[in-house]
Design a protein around this motif. Structure first.
Motif, PDB file in Angstrom:
ATOM      1  N   LEU A 162       0.822  -1.206   0.000  1.00 18.82           N
ATOM      2  CA  LEU A 162       0.000   0.000   0.000  1.00 18.82           C
ATOM      3  C   LEU A 162       0.860   1.262   0.000  1.00 18.82           C
ATOM      4  N   VAL A 163       2.022   1.203   0.641  1.00 20.12           N
ATOM      5  CA  VAL A 163       2.946   2.338   0.602  1.00 20.12           C
ATOM      6  C   VAL A 163       3.402   2.597  -0.829  1.00 20.12           C
ATOM      7  N   ASP A 164       3.687   1.529  -1.578  1.00 20.00           N
ATOM      8  CA  ASP A 164       4.072   1.696  -2.985  1.00 20.00           C
ATOM      9  C   ASP A 164       2.936   2.310  -3.797  1.00 20.00           C
ATOM     10  N   VAL A 165       1.704   1.904  -3.496  1.00 21.70           N
ATOM     11  CA  VAL A 165       0.560   2.483  -4.196  1.00 21.70           C
ATOM     12  C   VAL A 165       0.446   3.974  -3.884  1.00 21.70           C
ATOM     13  N   LEU A 166       0.663   4.344  -2.625  1.00 20.19           N
ATOM     14  CA  LEU A 166       0.594   5.758  -2.245  1.00 20.19           C
ATOM     15  C   LEU A 166       1.686   6.568  -2.926  1.00 20.19           C
ATOM     16  N   TYR A 167       2.858   5.961  -3.138  1.00 21.51           N
ATOM     17  CA  TYR A 167       3.909   6.662  -3.878  1.00 21.51           C
ATOM     18  C   TYR A 167       3.377   7.150  -5.222  1.00 21.51           C
ATOM     19  N   VAL A 168       2.730   6.236  -5.945  1.00 27.71           N
ATOM     20  CA  VAL A 168       2.246   6.559  -7.283  1.00 27.71           C
ATOM     21  C   VAL A 168       1.133   7.593  -7.222  1.00 27.71           C
ATOM     22  N   VAL A 169       0.271   7.506  -6.191  1.00 26.13           N
ATOM     23  CA  VAL A 169      -0.823   8.468  -6.056  1.00 26.13           C
ATOM     24  C   VAL A 169      -0.279   9.860  -5.748  1.00 26.13           C
ATOM     25  N   ILE A 170       0.706   9.924  -4.840  1.00 25.13           N
ATOM     26  CA  ILE A 170       1.263  11.217  -4.444  1.00 25.13           C
ATOM     27  C   ILE A 170       2.095  11.822  -5.561  1.00 25.13           C
ATOM     28  N   ASP A 171       2.913  10.992  -6.207  1.00 26.85           N
ATOM     29  CA  ASP A 171       3.804  11.484  -7.259  1.00 26.85           C
ATOM     30  C   ASP A 171       3.706  10.541  -8.456  1.00 26.85           C
ATOM     31  N   PRO A 172       2.836  10.810  -9.420  1.00 24.18           N
ATOM     32  CA  PRO A 172       2.686   9.934 -10.583  1.00 24.18           C
ATOM     33  C   PRO A 172       3.948   9.739 -11.385  1.00 24.18           C
TER      34      PRO A 172
END
Length: 315
Positions: free
Chosen positions: A299-309
């Motif tokens: 989920l942290v990896d998913v948030l990376y993409v959401v925060i910084d595409p």
């Protein structure tokens, strides 16, 4: 972006498979016979053999592993060697308690750490920033169980404001539930709040030194407004990593805190199962904890993409 998420999900599945192998292997090579332990030293060989057959302990390791993993996938976690009770319902009840504790502690840590870290960064050259920075260093050095004992001594024993332990489900009374949740949640949150505050401070300091913040300042924005409008999104990426690590640390730290405050969570369940050598229960609990840690990392990896595409575009 989708390719990166798919690759990370594949890594999650492989990690879960490897973790299950390791957990099963460690439990399988531990000395002692679970059937003998469950029945007692005076049990007859016939009774021990019957119990081994009943729980499948006499089968080859590959067969036992396959049956165990199949049970995990179908939410059939088997029966306790000692109580003969189904493990899955017990685990659900205990995890509900632990998630209340960890979720509350995580919320408290974030609510304290984010503004505190921002103030430490924006006023790092002033006396306030130095004092707050020193306080965060002290907070990082205090173990959660020691913080719990000190809080009990002050607020439960000396002042009598809060109970020293125990647990009341929220459906049985919100007031008593909150009173018994405060001290363990604060104990668990203190160290992680101090760690998070340090990372927020460093992330904000790094962002404040970038060109786009300087441009915003040159247009007349104060340091605080420049950070609020343009800096938080960029500062959030390294902080999200620490949030994931803090959450996993809290899951592990809850094992000790639950014993200190006599909370019937999954940590207490695990400690009791280890003491009683109920290995199938230990195996299930450990695997669920490992799975939660791996899912949090995903989920942290998913948030990376959401925060910084842009991160997903570089995959």
């Amino acid at each position: 972006m989708l390719l990166r998420l798919a690759s990370r999900f594949a890594v999650l599945l492989v990690s879960l498979a490897v973790a299950s192998l390791i957990v099963f292997a460690v439990m399988a090579v531990l000395p002692g016979d679970p059937a003998r332990v469950a029945l007692g030293l005076n049990a007859s060989e016939e009774s021990v053999a019957q119990m081994r057959e009943e729980f499948g302990l006499d089968r080859p390791w590959p067969v036992r592993y396959t049956e165990w993993v199949t049970g995990l996938l179908t939410l059939d976690l088997g029966q306790s060697y000692l109580s003969r009770a189904e493990i899955a319902p017990q685990l659900v009840d205990r995890f509900a308690v632990t998630l209340w504790l960890v979720g509350t502690a995580m919320a408290l840590a974030v609510l304290v750490a984010v503004p505190l870290g921002a103030v430490m960064a924006l006023r790092h050259r002033s006396g306030v920033g130095v004092v707050l920075s020193a306080a965060s260093q002290v907070g990082m050095a205090v173990p959660a169980f020691l913080a719990g004992i000190l809080l009990i001594a002050l607020f439960a024993v000396r002042l009598g404001w809060l109970p020293s332990g125990g647990w009341t489900p929220p459906i049985e009374g919100a007031g008593e539930f909150l009173r018994k949740l405060v001290l363990p949640a604060v104990s668990l949150a203190l160290v992680q709040a101090a760690i998070l505050a340090r990372y927020v401070r460093n992330a904000v300091l790094e962002v404040m030194d970038t060109d786009f913040i300087r441009t915003a300042r040159a247009k007349g924005l104060t340091r605080g407004r420049a950070l609020a409008r343009h800096g938080w999104r960029n500062a959030a990426v390294p902080v999200v990593t620490v949030l994931g690590l803090s959450l996993t640390s809290m899951l592990v730290g809850a094992v000790v805190i639950e014993r200190v405050f006599v909370i019937p969570g999954v940590g207490s369940m695990l400690v009791d199962a280890v003491a009683q050598r109920d290995l199938i229960l230990v195996q299930d609990v450990v695997m669920v904890l490992v799975a939660m840690v791996l899912v949090v990392n995903f989920l942290v990896d998913v948030l990376y993409v959401v925060i910084d595409p842009r991160i997903g575009g570089r995959a």
